[in-house]
Write a protein that holds these residues in place. Structure first.
Motif, PDB file in Angstrom:
ATOM      1  N   LEU A 284      48.273  50.408  64.216  1.00 42.45           N
ATOM      2  CA  LEU A 284      47.651  50.001  62.958  1.00 42.45           C
ATOM      3  C   LEU A 284      48.289  50.811  61.828  1.00 42.45           C
ATOM      4  N   PRO A 285      49.007  50.166  60.922  1.00 39.87           N
ATOM      5  CA  PRO A 285      49.814  50.883  59.928  1.00 39.87           C
ATOM      6  C   PRO A 285      48.964  51.565  58.868  1.00 39.87           C
ATOM      7  N   ARG A 315      37.568  51.248  58.136  1.00 39.40           N
ATOM      8  CA  ARG A 315      38.624  51.241  59.144  1.00 39.40           C
ATOM      9  C   ARG A 315      38.177  50.530  60.412  1.00 39.40           C
ATOM     10  N   LEU A 316      36.940  50.773  60.826  1.00 34.84           N
ATOM     11  CA  LEU A 316      36.439  50.135  62.031  1.00 34.84           C
ATOM     12  C   LEU A 316      36.374  48.620  61.871  1.00 34.84           C
ATOM     13  N   ALA A 317      35.919  48.166  60.705  1.00 34.76           N
ATOM     14  CA  ALA A 317      35.874  46.724  60.462  1.00 34.76           C
ATOM     15  C   ALA A 317      37.279  46.125  60.465  1.00 34.76           C
ATOM     16  N   TYR A 318      38.221  46.827  59.850  1.00 34.75           N
ATOM     17  CA  TYR A 318      39.617  46.364  59.843  1.00 34.75           C
ATOM     18  C   TYR A 318      40.171  46.287  61.262  1.00 34.75           C
ATOM     19  N   GLN A 319      39.932  47.318  62.050  1.00 29.95           N
ATOM     20  CA  GLN A 319      40.427  47.333  63.427  1.00 29.95           C
ATOM     21  C   GLN A 319      39.845  46.186  64.232  1.00 29.95           C
ATOM     22  N   ALA A 320      38.547  45.928  64.071  1.00 32.86           N
ATOM     23  CA  ALA A 320      37.905  44.838  64.811  1.00 32.86           C
ATOM     24  C   ALA A 320      38.504  43.489  64.425  1.00 32.86           C
ATOM     25  N   ARG A 321      38.776  43.298  63.140  1.00 29.09           N
ATOM     26  CA  ARG A 321      39.364  42.014  62.708  1.00 29.09           C
ATOM     27  C   ARG A 321      40.755  41.835  63.299  1.00 29.09           C
ATOM     28  N   GLU A 325      41.825  38.817  66.028  1.00 29.53           N
ATOM     29  CA  GLU A 325      42.967  37.916  65.852  1.00 29.53           C
ATOM     30  C   GLU A 325      43.776  37.779  67.138  1.00 29.53           C
ATOM     31  N   ARG A 326      43.728  38.792  67.987  1.00 29.08           N
ATOM     32  CA  ARG A 326      44.475  38.760  69.248  1.00 29.08           C
ATOM     33  C   ARG A 326      43.616  38.284  70.413  1.00 29.08           C
ATOM     34  N   GLY A 327      42.416  37.812  70.127  1.00 28.38           N
ATOM     35  CA  GLY A 327      41.581  37.204  71.150  1.00 28.38           C
ATOM     36  C   GLY A 327      40.615  38.134  71.839  1.00 28.38           C
ATOM     37  N   ARG A 467      26.092  52.853  68.853  1.00 30.77           N
ATOM     38  CA  ARG A 467      25.210  51.686  68.768  1.00 30.77           C
ATOM     39  C   ARG A 467      25.383  50.987  67.419  1.00 30.77           C
ATOM     40  N   ARG A 468      25.495  51.786  66.374  1.00 28.65           N
ATOM     41  CA  ARG A 468      25.678  51.236  65.037  1.00 28.65           C
ATOM     42  C   ARG A 468      27.104  50.689  64.859  1.00 28.65           C
ATOM     43  N   VAL A 469      28.090  51.380  65.440  1.00 27.84           N
ATOM     44  CA  VAL A 469      29.473  50.897  65.370  1.00 27.84           C
ATOM     45  C   VAL A 469      29.581  49.526  66.021  1.00 27.84           C
ATOM     46  N   ASP A 470      28.909  49.341  67.148  1.00 31.07           N
ATOM     47  CA  ASP A 470      28.969  48.055  67.843  1.00 31.07           C
ATOM     48  C   ASP A 470      28.435  46.929  66.969  1.00 31.07           C
ATOM     49  N   ARG A 471      27.379  47.189  66.227  1.00 34.76           N
ATOM     50  CA  ARG A 471      26.869  46.146  65.322  1.00 34.76           C
ATOM     51  C   ARG A 471      27.902  45.830  64.241  1.00 34.76           C
ATOM     52  N   LEU A 472      28.521  46.883  63.699  1.00 40.78           N
ATOM     53  CA  LEU A 472      29.514  46.693  62.643  1.00 40.78           C
ATOM     54  C   LEU A 472      30.694  45.867  63.143  1.00 40.78           C
ATOM     55  N   THR A 473      31.265  46.257  64.275  1.00 46.78           N
ATOM     56  CA  THR A 473      32.445  45.552  64.777  1.00 46.78           C
ATOM     57  C   THR A 473      32.087  44.165  65.304  1.00 46.78           C
ATOM     58  N   SER A 474      30.880  44.021  65.861  1.00 47.11           N
ATOM     59  CA  SER A 474      30.464  42.699  66.349  1.00 47.11           C
ATOM     60  C   SER A 474      30.356  41.708  65.199  1.00 47.11           C
ATOM     61  N   ARG A 475      29.987  42.178  64.018  1.00 47.13           N
ATOM     62  CA  ARG A 475      29.973  41.289  62.852  1.00 47.13           C
ATOM     63  C   ARG A 475      31.374  40.817  62.515  1.00 47.13           C
TER      64      ARG A 475
END
Length: 627
Positions: A284-285, A315-321, A325-327, A467-475
């Motif tokens: 991740l650049p 950063r976490l939201a960016y990483q999840a997106r 994209e890669r499935g 637990r909170r990170v999972d909610r963020l990335t799951s969104r």
């Protein structure tokens, strides 16, 4: 996933109707036909079974099947009879049971799956988050608990686990919530920490088996989709990546491009990547990804409590997106490995009393690495305050200078917290009062031994955040999984003899032995750990303008908790020690949370209950959105 567990009473019908108005439309029923679990969850995340008047459900990610749950139900007559099942399932999950009118519900040891509960009109109800409970009871923010959240690096247990909402409680370690036939509830202990008696070789074998099962649970849930994983170069993420390398759906690893050119993680990550040639390795650049402290002016839709990792939210939201994209639909993070496997000097306090001759070697190694002076080290080892006494001492030290990093070791029950220099006298006295009142109640520690208590506190702090990170990335399309804080992994790590894992001159010996034969020897031999102060300072300077804007008309200042001018002074002249930056994180977490509450839309007004249902008060919209 979001759900509420209701007692098997007529009042549950009315409560379910009110919950539907909050968007929780899926219902699992008691054998009586009354609503039992009301919520919203993706397909494949609930495994359930029925046997006569008994029901059992596992919500989350677990290696289980309806057949296994049915066999457990057939043997169970009371909620206590499910202890064996709860103590053997691999994964991260909530367990809920309905047995002839009685209900059991529990989360995980780490709080990665937590249970919150409250009482409304004599009925106890439980949920996986405070939000629905706050909406039903019109709960207000607990200002005293908020003041304690300013403590750095974090509030000590049990204050760290006190919800920020009045009238809402969280399950303590090793307990389940039992709902009786009349709708009242009580907490019941079902688990205690294992004695650290297992030799390293056997303990490592158990750790490996538990980690392999934890990764297998995630792989099974991912099915044919790719599984993604951190591969930073550290031993924790590297181990998970190699365990997941054979996933049929493929593996995508990620690491962040370093800010610091001297960051050794990059070298070790490249070596690990070369040994997993069939995986896709995504870097991740730095120039495209958000840096720390980005977008803190944006409100957070998850308003359970201040978010401890607020600095990396963007950063976490960016990483999840990028992973979506890669499935990938599920990601493995190495967080939790430090909390379980890093040697803690607190173990020396126990070893000195149980194996004094072995303690001499440990003390010599710690003195050499920490530059401890002999006299202060021996006096610290001889001290033996109870947990309540240590807690009271922490209350007295809230405004003292931070403890020295070295030279004078501290073998207390944890890190003595400090209030930020910009906290007001009112905030300091509020936090001190909470600590003193807690000490007067003489709480027991999480475990009898200091090292295990510290491990469990750190694991639960980590689980709460994840637990909170999972909610963020799951969104953003990807669930976040932390295998290291699964119950079976935590148990296996805690059971290893302290004298085998607490040597400061061996880096994570239990994990290294567990992964031998799976992870390349070169990676297992790493004895260093990167630090990220360069990232912290660069990000604070980059986002200084937005952070200063947060100090304008501060919600924390309105509550009399923070001196905004003093905070601005710190932002304009950052302290030279990165340890001094930690209070900034807790303060910004609290401020962003308060602003998010103010910006959140009011919850919908619940529909009227059916005429046949018992009367219940209407849930007027609270002044803040549910968490």
């Amino acid at each position: 996933m979001e759900f509420v567990v209701l007692p098997d009473t007529p009042a549950g019908v009315a409560l379910a109707a009110r919950l539907r108005a909050l968007g929780l439309g899926r219902v699992v029923e008691h054998a009586s036909g009354r609503p039992w679990i009301v919520g919203d969850w993706p397909a494949g995340q609930v495994v359930s079974a029925a046997a006569g008047p008994r029901r059992l459900a596992v919500l989350g990610c677990a290696l289980t099947s309806p057949e296994q749950l049915t066999r457990a139900l057939e043997r169970a007559r009371t909620p206590r009879d499910l202890d064996a099942l709860a103590g053997t399932l691999a994964g991260s999950f909530h367990l809920a049971a309905s047995l002839d009118g009685e209900v059991r519900v529990q989360g995980s040891l780490s709080t990665a799956r937590q249970v919150f509960h409250t009482t409304l009109d004599g009925q106890t109800l439980a949920a996986d988050r405070p939000g629905p409970l706050v909406a039903l009871t019109d709960a207000a923010v607990d200002a005293g608990t908020l003041a304690a959240r300013l403590l750095a690096p974090w509030p000590p247990w049990p204050l760290a686990e006190q919800p920020c909402w009045e009238g809402v409680e969280a399950l303590p370690l090793g307990h389940y919530l039992e709902l009786r036939r009349d709708g009242t509830g009580r907490t019941v202990r079902w688990w205690s920490p294992p004695a650290p008696e297992i030799p390293l070789a056997e303990g490592a074998r158990r750790v490996r088996a538990a980690l392999a099962d934890a990764v297998a649970a995630r792989a099974r849930q991912a099915a044919d989709a790719p599984l993604s994983a951190d591969l930073s170069g550290g031993m924790d993420s590297t181990s998970l990546s190699f365990l997941a390398a054979g996933h049929p759906g493929g593996l995508v690893t990620t690491r962040w491009e370093a800010t610091d050119p001297a960051d050794e993680d990059q070298l070790w990550a490249r070596r690990a990547c070369a040994a997993i040639p069939d995986a896709e390795h995504l870097v991740l650049p730095r120039d495209e990804a958000p840096s720390w402290f980005a977008d803190l002016l944006d409100p957070d839709p998850d308003v359970e409590a201040p978010f401890a990792w607020i600095r990396t939210r963007a950063r976490l939201a960016y990483q999840a997106r990028r992973l979506a994209e890669r499935g990938s639909t599920g990601h493995l993070t190495g967080h939790g490995g430090d909390e379980l496997f890093l040697a803690t000097p607190l173990a020396l306090h126990t070893i000195a009393r149980t194996h004094p001759w072995r303690a001499v070697r440990h003390l010599r190694a710690h003195r050499a690495m920490g530059r401890w002076r002999l006299g202060p080290a021996l006096r610290a080892l001889a001290a033996d305050p109870s947990f309540a006494q240590w807690f009271a001492g922490s209350a007295r030290a809230l405004t003292a200078p931070p403890p020295e990093v070295s030279r004078r070791p501290d073998f207390g029950w944890g890190i003595s917290p400090r209030m930020p220099t910009w906290a007001t006298d009112h905030a300091v006295e509020t936090a001190r009062h909470l600590l003193r009142e807690t000490a007067r109640r003489r709480p027991g520690p999480l475990a009898p031994l200091r090292a295990q208590h510290a491990n469990l506190q750190d694991v639960r702090l980590c689980g709460d955040t994840l637990r909170r990170v999972d909610r963020l990335t799951s969104r953003n399309g990807v669930a976040w999984h932390a295998p290291y804080v699964d119950d079976r992994v935590v148990e296996a790590a805690l059971a290893i003899r302290l004298e085998d894992v607490a040597l400061p001159d061996r880096y994570k010996p239990a994990l290294a032995e567990a992964m031998r034969g799976t992870v390349p020897e070169a990676n297992l031999g790493r004895a260093s750990k990167s630090e990220y102060s360069a990232e912290a300072y660069a990000s604070l300077r980059r986002h200084r303008a937005e952070l200063l804007e947060l100090t304008d008309d501060m919600q924390l200042s309105r509550l009399g908790l923070v001196n905004a001018d003093a905070l601005r002074t710190t932002l304009l002249a950052l302290p030279p020690s990165s340890r001094s930056l930690m209070p900034l994180i807790s303060t910004f977490a609290c401020e962003v949370w308060l602003r998010s509450l103010a910006a959140a839309p009011a919850p919908p007004t619940p529909a009227a209950e059916p005429a046949s249902a018992p009367a219940a008060p209407s849930a007027s919209a609270p002044s803040t959105s549910p968490a």
